[in-house]
Scaffold this motif. Structure first.
Motif, PDB file in Angstrom:
ATOM      1  N   THR B  41       0.819  -1.199   0.000  1.00 35.16           N
ATOM      2  CA  THR B  41       0.000   0.000   0.000  1.00 35.16           C
ATOM      3  C   THR B  41       0.861   1.261   0.000  1.00 35.16           C
ATOM      4  O   THR B  41       0.363   2.341  -0.301  1.00 35.16           O
ATOM      5  N   ALA B  42       2.131   1.101   0.342  1.00 33.08           N
ATOM      6  CA  ALA B  42       3.055   2.238   0.270  1.00 33.08           C
ATOM      7  C   ALA B  42       3.525   2.387  -1.183  1.00 33.08           C
ATOM      8  O   ALA B  42       3.108   1.643  -2.067  1.00 33.08           O
ATOM      9  N   ALA B  43       4.381   3.363  -1.418  1.00 32.68           N
ATOM     10  CA  ALA B  43       4.918   3.543  -2.772  1.00 32.68           C
ATOM     11  C   ALA B  43       5.583   2.258  -3.240  1.00 32.68           C
ATOM     12  O   ALA B  43       6.409   1.686  -2.534  1.00 32.68           O
ATOM     13  N   GLN B  44       5.222   1.794  -4.445  1.00 29.38           N
ATOM     14  CA  GLN B  44       5.748   0.527  -4.940  1.00 29.38           C
ATOM     15  C   GLN B  44       7.214   0.653  -5.348  1.00 29.38           C
ATOM     16  O   GLN B  44       7.609   1.671  -5.922  1.00 29.38           O
ATOM     17  N   PRO B  45       8.012  -0.373  -5.058  1.00 30.62           N
ATOM     18  CA  PRO B  45       9.392  -0.386  -5.557  1.00 30.62           C
ATOM     19  C   PRO B  45       9.395  -0.359  -7.087  1.00 30.62           C
ATOM     20  O   PRO B  45       8.448  -0.803  -7.729  1.00 30.62           O
ATOM     21  N   ALA B  46      10.480   0.164  -7.645  1.00 27.55           N
ATOM     22  CA  ALA B  46      10.592   0.242  -9.105  1.00 27.55           C
ATOM     23  C   ALA B  46      10.678  -1.153  -9.717  1.00 27.55           C
ATOM     24  O   ALA B  46      11.040  -2.123  -9.042  1.00 27.55           O
ATOM     25  N   ALA B  47      10.347  -1.233 -10.991  1.00 28.15           N
ATOM     26  CA  ALA B  47      10.383  -2.512 -11.702  1.00 28.15           C
ATOM     27  C   ALA B  47      11.816  -2.986 -11.910  1.00 28.15           C
ATOM     28  O   ALA B  47      12.752  -2.187 -12.022  1.00 28.15           O
ATOM     29  N   PHE B  48      11.956  -4.297 -11.984  1.00 22.37           N
ATOM     30  CA  PHE B  48      13.281  -4.909 -12.176  1.00 22.37           C
ATOM     31  C   PHE B  48      13.526  -5.093 -13.674  1.00 22.37           C
ATOM     32  O   PHE B  48      13.100  -6.087 -14.256  1.00 22.37           O
ATOM     33  N   LYS B  81      22.551  -1.885 -17.790  1.00 23.83           N
ATOM     34  CA  LYS B  81      21.698  -1.366 -18.864  1.00 23.83           C
ATOM     35  C   LYS B  81      20.238  -1.702 -18.614  1.00 23.83           C
ATOM     36  O   LYS B  81      19.932  -2.779 -18.106  1.00 23.83           O
ATOM     37  N   GLN B  82      19.380  -0.774 -19.015  1.00 23.85           N
ATOM     38  CA  GLN B  82      17.957  -1.091 -18.978  1.00 23.85           C
ATOM     39  C   GLN B  82      17.650  -2.037 -20.139  1.00 23.85           C
ATOM     40  O   GLN B  82      18.142  -1.851 -21.250  1.00 23.85           O
ATOM     41  N   ALA B  83      16.852  -3.047 -19.870  1.00 25.59           N
ATOM     42  CA  ALA B  83      16.612  -4.110 -20.842  1.00 25.59           C
ATOM     43  C   ALA B  83      15.305  -3.898 -21.592  1.00 25.59           C
ATOM     44  O   ALA B  83      14.437  -3.130 -21.175  1.00 25.59           O
ATOM     45  N   THR B  84      15.184  -4.602 -22.697  1.00 31.18           N
ATOM     46  CA  THR B  84      13.915  -4.675 -23.425  1.00 31.18           C
ATOM     47  C   THR B  84      13.036  -5.707 -22.745  1.00 31.18           C
ATOM     48  O   THR B  84      13.457  -6.847 -22.525  1.00 31.18           O
ATOM     49  N   TYR B  85      11.825  -5.299 -22.403  1.00 31.28           N
ATOM     50  CA  TYR B  85      10.879  -6.176 -21.714  1.00 31.28           C
ATOM     51  C   TYR B  85       9.863  -6.705 -22.719  1.00 31.28           C
ATOM     52  O   TYR B  85       9.403  -5.950 -23.590  1.00 31.28           O
ATOM     53  N   PHE B 118      18.402  -5.633 -11.642  1.00 26.07           N
ATOM     54  CA  PHE B 118      18.199  -4.583 -10.644  1.00 26.07           C
ATOM     55  C   PHE B 118      16.970  -3.748 -10.987  1.00 26.07           C
ATOM     56  O   PHE B 118      16.435  -3.827 -12.100  1.00 26.07           O
ATOM     57  N   ASN B 119      16.590  -2.901 -10.042  1.00 24.46           N
ATOM     58  CA  ASN B 119      15.448  -2.026 -10.293  1.00 24.46           C
ATOM     59  C   ASN B 119      15.860  -0.549 -10.381  1.00 24.46           C
ATOM     60  O   ASN B 119      15.033   0.337 -10.172  1.00 24.46           O
ATOM     61  N   SER B 122      21.598   2.522 -11.131  1.00 22.14           N
ATOM     62  CA  SER B 122      22.733   2.353 -10.220  1.00 22.14           C
ATOM     63  C   SER B 122      22.172   2.077  -8.840  1.00 22.14           C
ATOM     64  O   SER B 122      21.032   2.448  -8.540  1.00 22.14           O
ATOM     65  N   ALA B 123      22.974   1.426  -8.031  1.00 24.01           N
ATOM     66  CA  ALA B 123      22.512   1.014  -6.691  1.00 24.01           C
ATOM     67  C   ALA B 123      21.205   0.226  -6.847  1.00 24.01           C
ATOM     68  O   ALA B 123      21.156  -0.711  -7.614  1.00 24.01           O
ATOM     69  N   GLY B 124      20.143   0.612  -6.149  1.00 23.70           N
ATOM     70  CA  GLY B 124      18.875  -0.105  -6.253  1.00 23.70           C
ATOM     71  C   GLY B 124      18.919  -1.467  -5.585  1.00 23.70           C
ATOM     72  O   GLY B 124      19.836  -1.774  -4.811  1.00 23.70           O
ATOM     73  N   THR B 125      17.926  -2.274  -5.888  1.00 22.38           N
ATOM     74  CA  THR B 125      17.796  -3.613  -5.307  1.00 22.38           C
ATOM     75  C   THR B 125      18.083  -4.662  -6.376  1.00 22.38           C
ATOM     76  O   THR B 125      17.557  -4.576  -7.484  1.00 22.38           O
ATOM     77  N   MET B 126      18.922  -5.643  -6.028  1.00 19.56           N
ATOM     78  CA  MET B 126      19.152  -6.751  -6.959  1.00 19.56           C
ATOM     79  C   MET B 126      18.105  -7.828  -6.695  1.00 19.56           C
ATOM     80  O   MET B 126      18.150  -8.536  -5.685  1.00 19.56           O
ATOM     81  N   GLY B 127      17.155  -7.954  -7.594  1.00 18.45           N
ATOM     82  CA  GLY B 127      16.053  -8.880  -7.379  1.00 18.45           C
ATOM     83  C   GLY B 127      16.330 -10.291  -7.854  1.00 18.45           C
ATOM     84  O   GLY B 127      15.774 -11.249  -7.315  1.00 18.45           O
ATOM     85  N   PHE B 128      17.180 -10.421  -8.853  1.00 16.64           N
ATOM     86  CA  PHE B 128      17.433 -11.728  -9.456  1.00 16.64           C
ATOM     87  C   PHE B 128      18.910 -11.830  -9.822  1.00 16.64           C
ATOM     88  O   PHE B 128      19.558 -10.829 -10.097  1.00 16.64           O
ATOM     89  N   GLU B 129      19.387 -13.055  -9.854  1.00 19.39           N
ATOM     90  CA  GLU B 129      20.807 -13.274 -10.137  1.00 19.39           C
ATOM     91  C   GLU B 129      20.953 -14.641 -10.810  1.00 19.39           C
ATOM     92  O   GLU B 129      20.243 -15.582 -10.454  1.00 19.39           O
ATOM     93  N   SER B 130      21.859 -14.738 -11.756  1.00 20.07           N
ATOM     94  CA  SER B 130      22.071 -16.042 -12.397  1.00 20.07           C
ATOM     95  C   SER B 130      23.432 -16.087 -13.065  1.00 20.07           C
ATOM     96  O   SER B 130      23.987 -15.065 -13.458  1.00 20.07           O
ATOM     97  N   LEU B 131      23.942 -17.300 -13.190  1.00 18.06           N
ATOM     98  CA  LEU B 131      25.194 -17.508 -13.905  1.00 18.06           C
ATOM     99  C   LEU B 131      24.942 -17.432 -15.407  1.00 18.06           C
ATOM    100  O   LEU B 131      23.855 -17.770 -15.879  1.00 18.06           O
ATOM    101  N   ILE B 132      25.941 -16.999 -16.142  1.00 19.44           N
ATOM    102  CA  ILE B 132      25.899 -17.019 -17.602  1.00 19.44           C
ATOM    103  C   ILE B 132      26.724 -18.226 -18.039  1.00 19.44           C
ATOM    104  O   ILE B 132      27.895 -18.326 -17.695  1.00 19.44           O
TER     105      ILE B 132
END
Lengths: 105, 154
Positions: B41-48, B81-85, B118-119, B122-132
């Motif tokens: 109900t508070a301000a929503q975190p930014a999209a990842f 970089k911001q990605a294509t969704y 990330f969302n 720079s900085a922000g929250t790292m929501g997901f992580e994976s090996l390449i």
């Protein structure tokens, strides 16, 4: 506002991940019938149009097992034309603009 | 110039050749943020939708909050970089796709081994992580790699 394109998807697949192996599993979702795949591009992509086209080509197999979309729409006419040309082959035609008889489901 | 297309899950190293790979991990802070986005109900975190890369190959862990040794070279082409969704209606999946092109500011060669979502730019929250995997080695200015991340909700 981010640039978007919409694609007519006549053979939807849903990609999921095997929890043990991490392998991507593509499940055909014939039950969904025709659906729309939407791409949203960030505002600042280096090499803009070329990269946008590459992203669509790269990600399409995660959304569909068809050779390409049936149609493409975008406010960027050049990009729409390039996408249509890229996905049009001898056996598949991708047109610019949604056909009047297009139905979802 | 070398061009390769990699995904943390499904890797296309050469045209027509696909390899399956590693586990996409949602971090603990990512889970918190997703709940806040959907139910809060508070301000929503930014999209990842920002992808960052690193040469560090340590396995992702849920407790991670940063991408170890994230490449942040000023003026470099391998920075976050911001990605294509993309999303298909009716499905539980979406994709994030980003292209990283090395330039003269980057320290090369470099082998990219892990990615974080990330969302913020720079900085922000790292929501997901994976090996390449296989890893992607960029040796010269102009070499590039495209990463496609598949995200599934259930």
């Amino acid at each position: 506002m981010a640039l978007t394109i919409t694609l007519g998807n006549t053979s939807v697949v849903a990609s999921s991940q095997d929890e043990e192996t991490g392998e991507v599993i593509r499940e055909k979702r014939g039950d969904l019938g025709n659906q729309i795949t939407t791409f949203e591009f960030p505002d600042n992509i280096d090499g803009q149009t070329e990269i946008q086209l590459a992203h669509v080509v790269d990600a399409w197999p995660y959304h569909s097992d068809a050779d390409g979309p049936e149609w493409v729409e975008s406010e960027d006419e050049l990009l729409a034309q390039l996408i249509a040309r890229r996905f049009t082959t001898d056996s598949h035609k991708c047109q610019v603009g949604r056909p009047k008889n297009w139905k979802e489901g | 110039m070398q061009e390769t297309t990699h995904s943390p899950f499904d890797v296309l190293t050469q045209p027509g050749t696909r390899h399956d790979d590693g586990e996409l991990l949602r971090t603990n802070v990512g889970t918190d943020a997703v709940h806040g986005q959907v139910f809060g109900t508070a301000a929503q975190p930014a999209a990842f939708n920002y992808i960052a890369v690193t040469a560090n190959a340590t396995a992702p862990a849920a407790a991670d909050t940063t991408l170890t040794a994230e490449i942040t070279t000023a003026g470099g082409g391998l920075i976050r970089k911001q990605a294509t969704y993309a999303h298909t209606t009716g499905t539980q999946t979406s994709t994030l796709t980003a292209t990283f092109t090395a330039n003269g500011s980057d320290s090369l060669p470099v082998t990219l081994a892990k990615a974080g979502v990330f969302n913020a730019s720079s900085a922000g929250t790292m929501g997901f992580e994976s090996l390449i995997s296989p890893t992607a080695t960029l040796s010269a200015s102009g070499d590039n790699v495209t990463l496609t991340q598949t995200n599934t909700t259930s």
